[in-house]
Design an enzyme around this catalytic site. Structure first.
Site, mmCIF file in Angstrom:
data_model
loop_
_atom_site.group_PDB
_atom_site.id
_atom_site.type_symbol
_atom_site.label_atom_id
_atom_site.label_comp_id
_atom_site.label_asym_id
_atom_site.label_seq_id
_atom_site.Cartn_x
_atom_site.Cartn_y
_atom_site.Cartn_z
ATOM 1 N N ASN A 119 0.816 -1.214 0.000
ATOM 2 C CA ASN A 119 0.000 0.000 0.000
ATOM 3 C C ASN A 119 0.854 1.271 0.000
ATOM 4 O O ASN A 119 0.366 2.355 0.312
ATOM 5 C CB ASN A 119 -0.951 0.024 1.197
ATOM 6 C CG ASN A 119 -2.168 0.899 0.936
ATOM 7 O OD1 ASN A 119 -2.675 0.960 -0.183
ATOM 8 N ND2 ASN A 119 -2.637 1.595 1.970
ATOM 9 N N ARG A 120 2.111 1.120 -0.357
ATOM 10 C CA ARG A 120 2.997 2.250 -0.648
ATOM 11 C C ARG A 120 3.705 2.008 -1.984
ATOM 12 O O ARG A 120 4.656 2.722 -2.316
ATOM 13 C CB ARG A 120 4.057 2.429 0.454
ATOM 14 C CG ARG A 120 3.515 2.584 1.865
ATOM 15 C CD ARG A 120 2.736 3.871 2.050
ATOM 16 N NE ARG A 120 2.373 4.054 3.455
ATOM 17 C CZ ARG A 120 1.290 3.526 4.025
ATOM 18 N NH1 ARG A 120 0.461 2.774 3.305
ATOM 19 N NH2 ARG A 120 1.028 3.746 5.304
ATOM 20 N N HIS B 6 -9.112 -3.046 6.115
ATOM 21 C CA HIS B 6 -7.908 -2.965 6.932
ATOM 22 C C HIS B 6 -8.285 -3.132 8.401
ATOM 23 O O HIS B 6 -9.454 -3.017 8.778
ATOM 24 C CB HIS B 6 -7.217 -1.607 6.749
ATOM 25 C CG HIS B 6 -6.694 -1.368 5.366
ATOM 26 N ND1 HIS B 6 -5.374 -1.085 5.101
ATOM 27 C CD2 HIS B 6 -7.319 -1.364 4.157
ATOM 28 C CE1 HIS B 6 -5.202 -0.912 3.805
ATOM 29 N NE2 HIS B 6 -6.371 -1.070 3.206
ATOM 30 N N TYR C 224 -3.568 11.186 8.043
ATOM 31 C CA TYR C 224 -2.108 11.246 7.893
ATOM 32 C C TYR C 224 -1.794 10.993 6.416
ATOM 33 O O TYR C 224 -2.341 10.072 5.809
ATOM 34 C CB TYR C 224 -1.396 10.224 8.789
ATOM 35 C CG TYR C 224 -1.676 8.774 8.473
ATOM 36 C CD1 TYR C 224 -0.873 8.057 7.577
ATOM 37 C CD2 TYR C 224 -2.750 8.107 9.067
ATOM 38 C CE1 TYR C 224 -1.136 6.730 7.289
ATOM 39 C CE2 TYR C 224 -3.014 6.778 8.783
ATOM 40 C CZ TYR C 224 -2.204 6.096 7.894
ATOM 41 O OH TYR C 224 -2.463 4.780 7.603
ATOM 42 N N GLU D 26 -11.287 0.799 7.577
ATOM 43 C CA GLU D 26 -10.656 0.262 8.787
ATOM 44 C C GLU D 26 -11.783 -0.308 9.643
ATOM 45 O O GLU D 26 -12.574 0.431 10.225
ATOM 46 C CB GLU D 26 -9.908 1.367 9.528
ATOM 47 C CG GLU D 26 -8.868 2.110 8.693
ATOM 48 C CD GLU D 26 -7.566 1.332 8.554
ATOM 49 O OE1 GLU D 26 -7.417 0.278 9.224
ATOM 50 O OE2 GLU D 26 -6.691 1.779 7.787
#
Length: 353
Positions: A51-52, A91, A151, A173
């Site tokens: 996920n990056r 998530h 964030y 989430e």
């Protein structure tokens, strides 16, 4: 898998399950990172956080798709091939419905909404308010958050899907526990069941959808759909020219269909609580080149295009074709008369000399 089992068990007796099964092509991916899931870590087998790992609009050095991890490339190819309308990734570690953008251009933490911010807030709210207690969050107002306001992160799947795959994705989430044990899964399913069902059903109940055709021969057109004031394009399917444009309800929208070689068409709609069906029929643009009437979209010179051109003229545009022939014949007659007059004048001048 609880969702899949519930739909299979209830689609003949539950109205919501029936609505979803009969109207939604639902794809379920148990795990994007099976190696990391097995090892209980974020990274895959190469210790890369997937996920990056996606190309990011704010990291221009991150655009090389060939350098992606195999799981990332597989998801990217799958998303572009299927052309999903919407998606959600599940998530753990928090309890909130997250929506784009996930990053900011200057790396600071602040609310940074995407062009479809209203639609995303609407979708996130459906999930949150259908949840057992997500909307009661003390950390996130109404249980939803803009990713960049929470964030900033870069290389995430959520933003990539919206930009490059035409897919409205939420990051959900669904549990404060990052690594729940198997015994906790039935409770997590119970708390998230109606959220998942209502979110999927919202794809049928909201927005505007339809198909796009050519007025010339009725063929489907893989045209583009835009909404005035929203800088985002949804493309119709390549085979059936079907589109689904997610929009927040209770508002007025001007929807525009465009296709190279065709005149664009727009219409204004009021989108209430329910979804709206809106088909478009586009007229081919016509130009005159070298005395020949041509459909701009079919103006190449191969045999197939010539046949389409003839069918185009002989079909719904026969009147235009007939007038064109009459005018051409009249011009030929004038040309012949002018030629005879010119020859006669030349002879007279010769005699006089």
């Amino acid at each position: 898998m609880f969702l899949a089992n519930w739909l299979c068990d209830n689609h003949l007796k539950d109205p919501l399950a029936k609505l979803i099964v009969e109207n939604v092509h639902l794809h379920l991916l148990p795990s994007l990172n099976p190696d990391g899931f097995t090892l209980r870590k974020r990274g895959n087998a190469n210790n890369i956080d997937l996920n990056r790992d996606f190309p990011d609009q704010f990291l221009f050095l991150n655009d090389d798709e060939d350098s992606r991890q195999p799981e990332t490339r597989a998801i990217m190819n799958w998303s572009r091939d299927i052309q999903f309308t919407a998606s959600a990734t599940l998530h753990g570690g928090a309890l909130v419905a997250n929506y784009p953008w996930d990053g900011t251009d200057d790396k600071r933490t602040f609310y940074y909404g995407c062009p479809d911010d209203d639609a995303f807030r609407f979708m996130a709210s459906i999930y949150s308010h259908s949840h057992y207690n997500m909307s009661s969050s003390k950390e996130f107002l109404d249980g939803i958050t803009n990713g960049a306001a929470w964030y900033p992160l870069y290389g995430g799947m959520q933003d990539w899907n919206y930009i490059h795959a035409g897919c409205f994705e939420l990051t959900l989430e669904i549990s404060d526990n990052k690594w729940p044990v198997a015994a906790e899964l039935p409770i997590i399913w119970k708390y998230n069941k109606m959220s998942m069902l209502n979110l999927v059903a919202s794809l049928v109940k909201t927005g505007v959808h339809g198909r796009i055709y050519s007025s010339g021969d009725g063929r489907p057109l893989p045209a583009s759909i835009t909404v005035s004031g929203i800088n985002y394009t949804v493309r119709a399917g390549r085979t059936f020219a079907d589109y689904h444009r997610l929009l927040a309800p209770r508002d007025k929208y001007e929807v525009v269909a465009t296709m190279p070689g065709y005149k664009s068409r727009n219409t204004t709609i009021w989108l209430d609580e329910g979804a709206m069906t809106l088909d478009f029929v586009l007229d081919p643009e016509v130009s005159v080149k070298g005395g020949i009437l041509q459909n701009v979209y079919d103006c190449n010179c191969d045999s197939k295009s010539k046949l389409e051109f003839v069918e185009f003229l002989w079909g719904s545009h026969f009147e235009v074709f007939f007038v064109f022939i009459v005018i051409l014949g009249f011009l030929c007659i004038l040309f012949q008369k002018r030629k005879k007059v010119k020859i006669s004048t030349t002879k007279q001048r010769t005699v006089m000399v």
